[in-house]
Design a protein around this motif. Sequence first.
Motif, PDB file in Angstrom:
ATOM      1  N   ARG A  71      55.922 -20.480  90.991  1.00 13.16           N
ATOM      2  CA  ARG A  71      54.774 -20.606  91.900  1.00 13.16           C
ATOM      3  C   ARG A  71      54.164 -19.239  92.210  1.00 13.16           C
ATOM      4  O   ARG A  71      52.951 -19.128  92.408  1.00 13.16           O
ATOM      5  CB  ARG A  71      55.200 -21.308  93.208  1.00 13.16           C
ATOM      6  CG  ARG A  71      55.673 -22.754  93.018  1.00 13.16           C
ATOM      7  CD  ARG A  71      54.542 -23.676  92.592  1.00 13.16           C
ATOM      8  NE  ARG A  71      53.586 -23.908  93.637  1.00 13.16           N
ATOM      9  CZ  ARG A  71      53.663 -24.928  94.498  1.00 13.16           C
ATOM     10  NH1 ARG A  71      54.640 -25.810  94.411  1.00 13.16           N
ATOM     11  NH2 ARG A  71      52.754 -25.082  95.425  1.00 13.16           N
ATOM     12  N   HIS A  87      48.155 -20.270  97.458  1.00 14.99           N
ATOM     13  CA  HIS A  87      49.123 -20.666  96.441  1.00 14.99           C
ATOM     14  C   HIS A  87      50.538 -20.234  96.797  1.00 14.99           C
ATOM     15  O   HIS A  87      51.491 -21.002  96.693  1.00 14.99           O
ATOM     16  CB  HIS A  87      48.753 -20.036  95.095  1.00 14.99           C
ATOM     17  CG  HIS A  87      48.080 -20.969  94.171  1.00 14.99           C
ATOM     18  ND1 HIS A  87      46.791 -21.392  94.347  1.00 14.99           N
ATOM     19  CD2 HIS A  87      48.513 -21.577  93.039  1.00 14.99           C
ATOM     20  CE1 HIS A  87      46.461 -22.208  93.376  1.00 14.99           C
ATOM     21  NE2 HIS A  87      47.487 -22.345  92.560  1.00 14.99           N
ATOM     22  N   GLY A  91      53.527 -22.745  97.880  1.00 15.15           N
ATOM     23  CA  GLY A  91      54.747 -22.746  97.075  1.00 15.15           C
ATOM     24  C   GLY A  91      55.983 -22.556  97.941  1.00 15.15           C
ATOM     25  O   GLY A  91      56.997 -23.245  97.777  1.00 15.15           O
ATOM     26  N   ARG A 202      45.634 -26.128  96.162  1.00 14.90           N
ATOM     27  CA  ARG A 202      46.262 -25.571  94.971  1.00 14.90           C
ATOM     28  C   ARG A 202      45.451 -25.871  93.723  1.00 14.90           C
ATOM     29  O   ARG A 202      45.746 -25.380  92.655  1.00 14.90           O
ATOM     30  CB  ARG A 202      47.675 -26.138  94.802  1.00 14.90           C
ATOM     31  CG  ARG A 202      48.687 -25.476  95.719  1.00 14.90           C
ATOM     32  CD  ARG A 202      49.889 -26.368  95.926  1.00 14.90           C
ATOM     33  NE  ARG A 202      50.315 -26.998  94.686  1.00 14.90           N
ATOM     34  CZ  ARG A 202      51.146 -28.038  94.623  1.00 14.90           C
ATOM     35  NH1 ARG A 202      51.611 -28.571  95.734  1.00 14.90           N
ATOM     36  NH2 ARG A 202      51.493 -28.546  93.477  1.00 14.90           N
TER      37      ARG A 202
END
Lengths: 203, 203
Positions: A71, A87, A91, A202
């Motif tokens: 991630r 992001h 993650g 995302r």
Amino acid sequence: MSDHTVAEDTRTRLLATALRLFSEHGVGATSLQMIADELGVTKAAVYYHFKTKDEITEAVAAPALQELIARMDEAERQRTRGAQIDHALSGFVDLIVRYRSLIALFNSDPGIMRAIDRSLDGVENFAARMRTLLAGPDPELDAALTVNVLLAGLALAGGAPEQAQLDDETLREHLFDIGRRMLGRPKRRARAGTRSSVADTRA
Amino acid sequence: MSDHTVAEDTRTRLLATALRLFSEHGVGATSLQMIADELGVTKAAVYYHFKTKDEITEAVAAPALQELIARMDEAERQRTRGAQIDHALSGFVDLIVRYRSLIALFNSDPGIMRAIDRSLDGVENFAARMRTLLAGPDPELDAALTVNVLLAGLALAGGAPEQAQLDDETLREHLFDIGRRMLGRPKRRARAGTRSSVADTRA
């Protein structure tokens, strides 16, 4: 079932059992013999897969760490700082939510962190990389401290027993929003339907 | 020096030594004998003050907990919600900063929390009271989670070794500001001179 499949199956059950015993007794107080007894196999069967408890500890934590690293790779490829932050944060939050019992173990047992630290040689790096993703390179003291408070707080509060009754989706949404607020990210647009807006950011 | 003064002095040194050994080895791996050896006294001299390691653990943590309870009392007497929040938050932050090695020990050794929990019978209450002060009674899930993330994050990040080089005043100011931002409190007015503005908000 082939021998290979049986061995794989034993390995999977062994790791699940180890995680449960670690959570109940702590890593230090769990022996290979206890794991064998709980599985109903001989200690030799455990040795077939792992030579030491440290190897088991690593293997228990490895899938979560590998996923987090993937991630972070993905986050670093984002073009804007905002997308990188979202992001990396989503993650981290996903991981906390999906591996709650492992996170709770990390939080309550310093032994597991030390074992991983020694052998995977990547936990320090992983933490530094996550901090750079969220605060940027060479952050001001306030930004660096904010990220430290955030990462420690999300992991500790997210893995706490009092959140055990929350479903994954609810916990994920709230932790993600708390993280975004702390990092000064703009409010997310209202959700259409019930789909995860964590996933939206995302996309 | 009177015998009483000698005994008091030994007690003070004993607690300081215990905190240091607990920090180095963990509570579990520290024995009364190790404390006696380190102090250069007999085990009987340690027994004169404390019968068990749990009693020592409690006594090590007691001043910090009592101070925090006093600060919560003070916070509850404030007239406005904003003043209550600022009082409770600054009390919590002050404690983290002034008792850093104790906080680091809490964070890394679940044994100390269990020992205090068993005997002081107040840690659960203390946490619930602090949460009510910061989030209000019957908070929404998001507000409750925010406070949990904040308290855990401040304690864990504030007590972390990487912050050891920050002076008390700097660490206190930043943790307090991070907490206020997370709780949606308005920005503080610019500071006059170098005096602590944490103290200002407590006036």
